[in-house]
Design a protein around this motif. Sequence first.
Motif, PDB file in Angstrom:
ATOM      1  N   UNK A  82     -11.258 -27.581   7.230  1.00  0.00           N
ATOM      2  CA  UNK A  82     -12.117 -28.335   6.594  1.00  0.00           C
ATOM      3  C   UNK A  82     -11.392 -29.573   5.751  1.00  0.00           C
ATOM      4  N   UNK A 104     -21.702 -26.227  10.159  1.00  0.00           N
ATOM      5  CA  UNK A 104     -21.319 -24.999  10.757  1.00  0.00           C
ATOM      6  C   UNK A 104     -21.805 -23.792  10.025  1.00  0.00           C
ATOM      7  N   UNK A 139      -0.719 -27.776   5.080  1.00  0.00           N
ATOM      8  CA  UNK A 139      -1.775 -26.535   5.432  1.00  0.00           C
ATOM      9  C   UNK A 139      -1.168 -26.434   6.975  1.00  0.00           C
ATOM     10  N   UNK A 147     -14.436 -27.999  10.591  1.00  0.00           N
ATOM     11  CA  UNK A 147     -15.357 -26.879   9.959  1.00  0.00           C
ATOM     12  C   UNK A 147     -16.134 -27.856   8.873  1.00  0.00           C
ATOM     13  N   UNK A 148     -17.208 -27.973   9.048  1.00  0.00           N
ATOM     14  CA  UNK A 148     -18.085 -28.857   8.050  1.00  0.00           C
ATOM     15  C   UNK A 148     -19.207 -27.871   7.529  1.00  0.00           C
ATOM     16  N   UNK A 149     -19.889 -28.283   6.519  1.00  0.00           N
ATOM     17  CA  UNK A 149     -21.213 -27.740   6.119  1.00  0.00           C
ATOM     18  C   UNK A 149     -22.073 -27.311   6.853  1.00  0.00           C
ATOM     19  N   UNK A 179      -4.177 -33.311   4.024  1.00  0.00           N
ATOM     20  CA  UNK A 179      -3.422 -32.462   2.914  1.00  0.00           C
ATOM     21  C   UNK A 179      -2.773 -31.568   4.213  1.00  0.00           C
ATOM     22  N   UNK A 222     -12.219 -32.093   8.053  1.00  0.00           N
ATOM     23  CA  UNK A 222     -13.982 -32.785   7.906  1.00  0.00           C
ATOM     24  C   UNK A 222     -13.725 -33.625   6.722  1.00  0.00           C
ATOM     25  N   UNK A 223     -12.999 -33.155   5.629  1.00  0.00           N
ATOM     26  CA  UNK A 223     -12.763 -34.110   4.463  1.00  0.00           C
ATOM     27  C   UNK A 223     -11.842 -35.269   4.519  1.00  0.00           C
ATOM     28  N   UNK A 228      -9.022 -35.675   4.795  1.00  0.00           N
ATOM     29  CA  UNK A 228      -7.965 -35.357   3.561  1.00  0.00           C
ATOM     30  C   UNK A 228      -6.629 -34.972   4.379  1.00  0.00           C
ATOM     31  N   UNK A 267      -7.438 -22.329  11.712  1.00  0.00           N
ATOM     32  CA  UNK A 267      -7.248 -22.408  10.308  1.00  0.00           C
ATOM     33  C   UNK A 267      -8.332 -22.782   9.583  1.00  0.00           C
ATOM     34  N   UNK A 268      -9.378 -22.417   8.991  1.00  0.00           N
ATOM     35  CA  UNK A 268     -10.291 -22.843   8.282  1.00  0.00           C
ATOM     36  C   UNK A 268      -9.849 -23.943   7.180  1.00  0.00           C
ATOM     37  N   UNK A 269      -8.914 -23.723   6.576  1.00  0.00           N
ATOM     38  CA  UNK A 269      -8.274 -24.605   5.625  1.00  0.00           C
ATOM     39  C   UNK A 269      -7.865 -25.979   6.427  1.00  0.00           C
TER      40      UNK A 269
END
Lengths: 412, 412
Positions: free
Chosen positions: B317, B403, B328, B399-401, B325, B320-321, B323, B312-314
């Motif tokens: 990410x 990538x 998800x 998944x970071x900038x 969250x 990466x942050x 976060x 999952x890209x969500x």
Amino acid sequence: MPVNFTPAPPEQLLAIKGVTLGIVEANIRKPGRKDLLVIVLDDGATVAGVFTQNDFCAAPVTVAREHLSTLDSKSSIRALVINTGCANAGTGERGIEDARTTCAETARLLGCASEQILPFSTGVIMEPLPLPKIVTGLPRAINNLAADNWFAASEAIMTTDIVPKAVSRRIALNGTTVTITGIAKGSGMIHPNMATMLGFIATDAAVSNPLLEHMVRHAAAHSFNCITVDGDTSTNDAFILMATGCAAHSPIVDKESREFVQLQDAITGVAVELAQKIVRDGEGATKFITIQVESGKTVEECRKVAYAIARSPLIKTAFFASDPNLGRILAAIGYAGIEALDINKLQLYLDDVLVAENGGRAFAYEEKEGQRVMKQAEITVRVALNRGQAAATVWTCDLSYDYVKINAEYRS
Amino acid sequence: MPVNFTPAPPEQLLAIKGVTLGIVEANIRKPGRKDLLVIVLDDGATVAGVFTQNDFCAAPVTVAREHLSTLDSKSSIRALVINTGCANAGTGERGIEDARTTCAETARLLGCASEQILPFSTGVIMEPLPLPKIVTGLPRAINNLAADNWFAASEAIMTTDIVPKAVSRRIALNGTTVTITGIAKGSGMIHPNMATMLGFIATDAAVSNPLLEHMVRHAAAHSFNCITVDGDTSTNDAFILMATGCAAHSPIVDKESREFVQLQDAITGVAVELAQKIVRDGEGATKFITIQVESGKTVEECRKVAYAIARSPLIKTAFFASDPNLGRILAAIGYAGIEALDINKLQLYLDDVLVAENGGRAFAYEEKEGQRVMKQAEITVRVALNRGQAAATVWTCDLSYDYVKINAEYRS
């Protein structure tokens, strides 16, 4: 920035007889934004919907499904309540109670039964619904009800969307003018699974419930179910079709009638336009990509190939970079999982440029041709499998730095 | 930057009796980098491999499969030739010819048959192999052959890898010391489909061919087939296990023997370490994520849930942050497609923190606890499905900038 997509002027959105909309700032997650919408239908409207297939479906999805299925023929759906800022998903038993209370409170204010209300939520998952804010906001939203509020409604359902999404159309059904207006939201967590994100389309046409069910499934299959942004399927997807029956034509009750086909086509057209707007406004999108897979054995295998391409982060970053690194598309076709695929028979086109055939790069292909197409903001990838008659189209966007940025910072 | 991963000191890599390696700069794509590797085996070694399941598999994969399957019991694989810079995939009939010529030329130099050579390529897809550069490089590579070249070999197979990946181990088999050394490459286009990217493990143990086949499948299933970086399956994946039989023990021919189990465990351990290094060096990775799904009905359904989360890209990410969250993750579990999943029974843990149960956020969960774990460089997501005895583990990264940056600029 959204790809070739600016908001429609509010005055182009057409009111639907039998529908009023009320919008307020209920302060659900952040102050100063419209985040609560009530859509009220005159008595007697028919309503049909499709919902996410996610096992962790949101509480409002569960309650909306329940209300749609328990309504008897004597009563009809009277209102939809939609909040942003909180998805009310992953909230357990309390989430269900909160969705029911939202319906009960709306029903009390409108003087109808709870079962005549459909609740919808979108936003952060696994946080409780701030019920007091919704209860406080509802009377104000109902005070705000007006027929020409469609543009404000399209703004009220936005989350990470940059541009509000709304479409109106008018068609003549056997001499009677019928109007269709739809709104949708969605930008990330976009991957079809029966229906994707929130979409609401209303018409003043008169359609019996079984036929409306058919139309909503047909429209979803050809629109919201043909898009992907990031391959993540939401917990809250819902697509609702409402027919108030206020237009002066005899109700459509025959699936073979010309009117049925005309109306279904028009509604599907509105749904396709809304779905494409979701992709144009996909998180971080800089390109709008159409993927057409044709001459497959079945629609299912064409969709598999199209989605393998549409979901690949490697292909999506190549689009972002305008880099014709098109071998990545061959790799995706190769892992799509197609039974007995002969790679020597297929052809890959980028717009009108033949890129690959006979299992490799096409003899006449020149990189500068690929480069030219890759630089465009709108690109069509076409794969001819050359093994059958079926075809499928999927719309997607590229994967940019901003996708990462938006999703890394979503809750901050 | 790679996650908790620095290269092993070259002197820790152990030579394998019966194996020599030669490396050159053949200038295949870019000057000044080692890009051609020849691994030569003494006569009599046993070799087994697993390869990509991608329909668009590269020409060298086709030829290597062919050579492994056509060898009779009288001859053995004598050399592996590996180039980077060009994948020789999506290259049609000419690609096959180029791979065959590479084998023929190597066989001529070594004085054996073409079928005793296995070719491997990695790099850009859909570009022709620069055969003259390979033909020119081969004699120089063979001049360079030495037993202690493993570190240089691990460098020679890198593409977007930042850190070379190599592991050595020594075990005692019934009193005889046996050595195992392996190298691997891979950073993007990483998603298992029988085997992922390039991995080569050699041992001086003596193992019959059927048992070596068993070991290579077992090791792949528990290592390279448990990782994902971006969900893209390569056209060139191959994992090769070589046993020279130079150690002074009687050949392993019994799958029930203690020696078989010991050696298989050690080889699997080396493969797991190499596979984890691929994830630690995943394109743009800043975090190393272990996803454990347990108490499922079948391993297959546990893997489905683990991969839904890992792809999952969500979710990637959010890691990466840093976060939390975490809703998800519930959404991904929900769309994993598990038959009759009861979401009220499962539990979600982040390291030791219980995040969700009873269909929603756990009563005692506090965001600051989730935040604490999310800030770590290594995180374990644990899902207890509570409906059976099966389990599966998958390793992935965030998944970071970077990538996006790496893949947008790959060919430039």
